[in-house]
Design a protein around this motif. Structure first.
Motif, PDB file in Angstrom:
ATOM      1  N   ALA A  37       0.840  -1.205   0.000  1.00  0.00           N
ATOM      2  CA  ALA A  37       0.000   0.000   0.000  1.00  0.00           C
ATOM      3  C   ALA A  37       0.874   1.253   0.000  1.00  0.00           C
ATOM      4  O   ALA A  37       0.587   2.231  -0.710  1.00  0.00           O
ATOM      5  CB  ALA A  37      -0.934  -0.006   1.205  1.00  0.00           C
ATOM      6  N   ALA A  38       1.949   1.246   0.769  1.00  0.00           N
ATOM      7  CA  ALA A  38       2.866   2.386   0.785  1.00  0.00           C
ATOM      8  C   ALA A  38       3.557   2.546  -0.572  1.00  0.00           C
ATOM      9  O   ALA A  38       3.799   3.679  -1.022  1.00  0.00           O
ATOM     10  CB  ALA A  38       3.896   2.217   1.890  1.00  0.00           C
ATOM     11  N   VAL A  41       1.190   4.340  -2.855  1.00  0.00           N
ATOM     12  CA  VAL A  41       1.173   5.772  -2.533  1.00  0.00           C
ATOM     13  C   VAL A  41       2.430   6.442  -3.082  1.00  0.00           C
ATOM     14  O   VAL A  41       2.373   7.532  -3.662  1.00  0.00           O
ATOM     15  CB  VAL A  41       1.044   5.990  -1.006  1.00  0.00           C
ATOM     16  CG1 VAL A  41       1.299   7.440  -0.631  1.00  0.00           C
ATOM     17  CG2 VAL A  41      -0.330   5.558  -0.535  1.00  0.00           C
ATOM     18  N   PHE A  50       3.705  10.544   4.181  1.00  0.00           N
ATOM     19  CA  PHE A  50       2.415   9.930   3.859  1.00  0.00           C
ATOM     20  C   PHE A  50       2.580   8.432   3.577  1.00  0.00           C
ATOM     21  O   PHE A  50       1.738   7.623   3.968  1.00  0.00           O
ATOM     22  CB  PHE A  50       1.765  10.660   2.677  1.00  0.00           C
ATOM     23  CG  PHE A  50       0.344  10.253   2.434  1.00  0.00           C
ATOM     24  CD1 PHE A  50      -0.612  10.327   3.430  1.00  0.00           C
ATOM     25  CD2 PHE A  50      -0.043   9.774   1.186  1.00  0.00           C
ATOM     26  CE1 PHE A  50      -1.926   9.943   3.210  1.00  0.00           C
ATOM     27  CE2 PHE A  50      -1.355   9.391   0.953  1.00  0.00           C
ATOM     28  CZ  PHE A  50      -2.299   9.475   1.964  1.00  0.00           C
ATOM     29  N   GLN A  51       3.673   8.046   2.936  1.00  0.00           N
ATOM     30  CA  GLN A  51       3.929   6.633   2.658  1.00  0.00           C
ATOM     31  C   GLN A  51       4.075   5.843   3.969  1.00  0.00           C
ATOM     32  O   GLN A  51       3.489   4.768   4.122  1.00  0.00           O
ATOM     33  CB  GLN A  51       5.198   6.470   1.820  1.00  0.00           C
ATOM     34  CG  GLN A  51       5.077   7.018   0.411  1.00  0.00           C
ATOM     35  CD  GLN A  51       6.410   7.003  -0.316  1.00  0.00           C
ATOM     36  OE1 GLN A  51       7.227   6.123  -0.098  1.00  0.00           O
ATOM     37  NE2 GLN A  51       6.621   7.974  -1.194  1.00  0.00           N
ATOM     38  N   VAL A  54       0.669   5.568   5.649  1.00  0.00           N
ATOM     39  CA  VAL A  54      -0.162   4.540   5.005  1.00  0.00           C
ATOM     40  C   VAL A  54       0.322   3.144   5.389  1.00  0.00           C
ATOM     41  O   VAL A  54      -0.482   2.266   5.710  1.00  0.00           O
ATOM     42  CB  VAL A  54      -0.175   4.726   3.467  1.00  0.00           C
ATOM     43  CG1 VAL A  54      -0.744   3.501   2.768  1.00  0.00           C
ATOM     44  CG2 VAL A  54      -0.956   5.960   3.094  1.00  0.00           C
ATOM     45  N   VAL A  58      -2.316   0.779   7.419  1.00  0.00           N
ATOM     46  CA  VAL A  58      -2.768  -0.469   6.777  1.00  0.00           C
ATOM     47  C   VAL A  58      -2.278  -1.684   7.564  1.00  0.00           C
ATOM     48  O   VAL A  58      -3.045  -2.620   7.833  1.00  0.00           O
ATOM     49  CB  VAL A  58      -2.301  -0.532   5.303  1.00  0.00           C
ATOM     50  CG1 VAL A  58      -2.534  -1.911   4.707  1.00  0.00           C
ATOM     51  CG2 VAL A  58      -3.015   0.528   4.482  1.00  0.00           C
TER      52      VAL A  58
END
Length: 142
Positions: A37-38, A41, A50-51, A54, A58
């Motif tokens: 997920a990262a 992103v 933000f990475q 995330v 998650v």
């Protein structure tokens, strides 16, 4: 050579996936999903903070949600008896007189040697008996 952050996240996810396969710890798979997920992103242009956010959200969400469900599921699953454990408690039919020294029974469609749990008791041909234990290749009956 400058490697993008999302590639590092994928490398981390692959490492966690290898760890999952080696150790069979499902938490590593959930962390690997967070790393993927990262990576998404990062590939879409999200900044490093933000990475990481995330990845953390998650991973923690998967561990917090999936792990208790999996634990409940494994605790509720009935254990299936296999091998000789599956034969204990079953009924058998005496084929040759069974006493404390031996005899023959038909158990689960197969002929087994058997002996009486109580050496004083005998069971005649045709009688149904209960298997209480298996000792090697001999059924202990009563």
């Amino acid at each position: 050579m400058d490697i993008d952050a999302w590639v590092w996240w994928l490398i981390g996810a692959a490492g966690l996936g290898i760890g999952l396969v080696i150790t069979a710890m499902p938490e590593l798979g959930m962390l690997a999903a967070g790393a993927v997920a990262a990576a998404v992103v990062g590939a879409l242009g999200g900044d490093a903070v933000f990475q990481v956010l995330v990845f953390a959200v998650v991973s923690v969400a998967l561990i917090a949600v999936v792990r208790p469900i999996a634990a409940r599921h494994s605790a509720q699953r009935p254990r299936l008896a296999t091998g000789i454990e599956a034969l204990k408690g079953r009924q058998a039919v005496v084929l040759e007189r069974v006493d404390g020294s031996g005899g023959r029974i038909k158990l689960a469609g197969e002929v087994w040697s058997a002996r009486s749990l109580d050496a004083e008791l005998t069971y005649d041909v045709g009688r149904e008996v209960d298997v209480v234990d298996i000792d090697g290749a001999t059924a202990i009956v009563m």
